[in-house]
Design a protein around this motif. Structure first.
Motif, mmCIF file in Angstrom:
data_model
loop_
_atom_site.group_PDB
_atom_site.id
_atom_site.type_symbol
_atom_site.label_atom_id
_atom_site.label_comp_id
_atom_site.label_asym_id
_atom_site.label_seq_id
_atom_site.Cartn_x
_atom_site.Cartn_y
_atom_site.Cartn_z
ATOM 1 N N LEU A 184 0.832 -1.203 0.000
ATOM 2 C CA LEU A 184 0.000 0.000 0.000
ATOM 3 C C LEU A 184 0.865 1.251 0.000
ATOM 4 O O LEU A 184 0.557 2.232 -0.702
ATOM 5 C CB LEU A 184 -0.929 -0.011 1.214
ATOM 6 C CG LEU A 184 -1.889 1.180 1.351
ATOM 7 C CD1 LEU A 184 -2.856 1.222 0.172
ATOM 8 C CD2 LEU A 184 -2.662 1.091 2.664
ATOM 9 N N LEU A 185 1.948 1.238 0.734
ATOM 10 C CA LEU A 185 2.850 2.388 0.760
ATOM 11 C C LEU A 185 3.513 2.580 -0.603
ATOM 12 O O LEU A 185 3.651 3.718 -1.075
ATOM 13 C CB LEU A 185 3.917 2.178 1.844
ATOM 14 C CG LEU A 185 3.410 1.979 3.281
ATOM 15 C CD1 LEU A 185 4.588 1.831 4.243
ATOM 16 C CD2 LEU A 185 2.525 3.139 3.717
ATOM 17 N N GLU A 186 3.915 1.479 -1.234
ATOM 18 C CA GLU A 186 4.527 1.580 -2.554
ATOM 19 C C GLU A 186 3.542 2.140 -3.576
ATOM 20 O O GLU A 186 3.915 2.954 -4.439
ATOM 21 C CB GLU A 186 5.034 0.205 -3.000
ATOM 22 C CG GLU A 186 6.198 -0.327 -2.181
ATOM 23 C CD GLU A 186 7.445 0.515 -2.324
ATOM 24 O OE1 GLU A 186 7.555 1.249 -3.325
ATOM 25 O OE2 GLU A 186 8.301 0.467 -1.416
ATOM 26 N N ALA A 187 2.292 1.722 -3.492
ATOM 27 C CA ALA A 187 1.279 2.247 -4.412
ATOM 28 C C ALA A 187 1.086 3.743 -4.211
ATOM 29 O O ALA A 187 0.930 4.499 -5.187
ATOM 30 C CB ALA A 187 -0.040 1.501 -4.199
ATOM 31 N N ALA A 188 1.101 4.191 -2.955
ATOM 32 C CA ALA A 188 0.941 5.623 -2.679
ATOM 33 C C ALA A 188 2.139 6.406 -3.201
ATOM 34 O O ALA A 188 1.986 7.517 -3.739
ATOM 35 C CB ALA A 188 0.773 5.839 -1.177
ATOM 36 N N ARG A 189 3.326 5.843 -3.089
ATOM 37 C CA ARG A 189 4.516 6.531 -3.608
ATOM 38 C C ARG A 189 4.467 6.628 -5.128
ATOM 39 O O ARG A 189 4.862 7.637 -5.716
ATOM 40 C CB ARG A 189 5.779 5.793 -3.151
ATOM 41 C CG ARG A 189 6.024 5.857 -1.645
ATOM 42 C CD ARG A 189 7.304 5.123 -1.251
ATOM 43 N NE ARG A 189 7.476 5.117 0.204
ATOM 44 C CZ ARG A 189 7.582 4.043 0.954
ATOM 45 N NH1 ARG A 189 7.519 2.837 0.367
ATOM 46 N NH2 ARG A 189 7.751 4.127 2.259
ATOM 47 N N ILE A 190 4.011 5.561 -5.782
ATOM 48 C CA ILE A 190 3.891 5.581 -7.252
ATOM 49 C C ILE A 190 2.907 6.658 -7.691
ATOM 50 O O ILE A 190 3.094 7.328 -8.721
ATOM 51 C CB ILE A 190 3.453 4.197 -7.766
ATOM 52 C CG1 ILE A 190 4.567 3.176 -7.539
ATOM 53 C CG2 ILE A 190 3.074 4.255 -9.241
ATOM 54 C CD1 ILE A 190 4.186 1.755 -7.877
ATOM 55 N N ASP A 191 1.854 6.855 -6.878
ATOM 56 C CA ASP A 191 0.863 7.891 -7.202
ATOM 57 C C ASP A 191 1.361 9.301 -6.910
ATOM 58 O O ASP A 191 0.645 10.275 -7.156
ATOM 59 C CB ASP A 191 -0.418 7.647 -6.411
ATOM 60 C CG ASP A 191 -1.173 6.430 -6.922
ATOM 61 O OD1 ASP A 191 -0.925 6.040 -8.083
ATOM 62 O OD2 ASP A 191 -2.003 5.863 -6.165
#
Length: 287
Positions: free
Chosen positions: A176-183
């Motif tokens: 979830l943190l990686e997805a937020a960083r990608i966004d």
């Protein structure tokens, strides 16, 4: 499920024994509260001259009213001080613990385990051991006998850091943190909008533990404060008890103040206990 037992499968004698033990434990914890309720309705003379567990000429509102008006309402000031120390200190300790625990759980950096081991050592260290060094330090800084002398130490909770690290490692998915960083979200926004929400049961638990600890704290205010206007409730009631030999009505005022002092804790624990249970159980294991 095979091997699982319902309540009805438990032998009757075991259920009776369990219920009896729980009843004894409930009586043990509730009896002092009952004594406070009964004693707060009595005069100072009746406190020592009548049966302690039953009423004698009960006048609860009159007795509590006299206590609240005594010495220009100093008890109300002590109550506000305790709310400031406990509320402000617990809120700050919760936020600091959340940030520190989250960082220790999510990020990899040199010395991370050494920092965490230091935090664990702080959990095991008695608070009374730190009182004198803190007094000497704050004396050099000119903070002794001020609100900050009690507030600043209350903002630190090694147990809170420990609990937040364990809970963050279990409840905050790295994906979830990686997805937020990608966004495109930065680390502060991720922590504020995602991680704090996922860690909310643990944060409520830390807040509750720290609030109760500060509210019941006696030794630190005793060392740091000399002005009675800055006293919290616990220190103020002890002061009343110390003068009760010369002013017998202070016995009754101390009992009435003790009763009122437990009301905020009962309300807080009653309102937050479901989050407290969730924080302890869900943060102890990884999904």
């Amino acid at each position: 499920m095979r091997g699982a037992k319902s309540v009805h499968d438990v032998p009757v004698r075991h259920r009776i024994l369990t219920a009896s033990l729980l009843a004894v434990a409930a009586l043990y914890f509730l009896l002092p509260v009952y004594w406070l309720v009964v004693s707060s309705t009595k005069s100072s003379g009746d406190l020592f001259g009548t049966f302690g567990l039953w009423f004698a000429d009960p006048r609860p509102f009159e007795r509590l009213g006299d206590m609240l008006r005594f010495n220009d309402g100093i008890f109300l000031r002590w109550t506000l001080n305790s709310l400031l120390y406990a509320g402000g200190g617990a809120l700050a300790a919760t936020l600091f613990s959340a940030a520190a625990g989250y960082a220790l759980a999510i990020y990899r950096f040199p010395g991370r385990e050494a920092v965490f081991n230091t935090v664990l050592a702080g959990v095991l260290l008695p608070h009374t051991v730190l009182a004198l060094p803190l007094y000497l330090l704050f004396s050099e800084m000119g903070l002794v006998n001020t609100y900050w002398a009690v507030l600043v130490p209350s903002m630190v909770s090694p147990f809170g850091v420990y609990l937040c690290r364990i809970y963050a490692a279990a409840a905050v998915p790295v994906s979830l943190l990686e997805a937020a960083r990608i966004d495109g979200a930065n680390e502060l926004r991720i922590f504020r909008t995602l991680s704090l929400r996922l860690m909310s049961p643990a944060l409520v638990t830390v807040f509750l533990f720290q609030f109760v600890h500060i509210w019941n704290s006696f030794f630190l205010p005793l060392v740091m404060l000399s002005d009675s206007d800055l006293y919290p409730i616990q220190l103020g009631l002890t002061t009343w008890q110390g003068y009760a030999d010369r002013q017998p009505e202070l016995y009754q005022y101390t009992v009435g103040g003790a009763l009122l002092s437990v009301v905020p804790l009962m309300v807080l624990i009653g309102g937050l206990q479901r989050y407290w249970r969730t924080g302890l159980t869900e943060g102890s294991v990884k999904n």
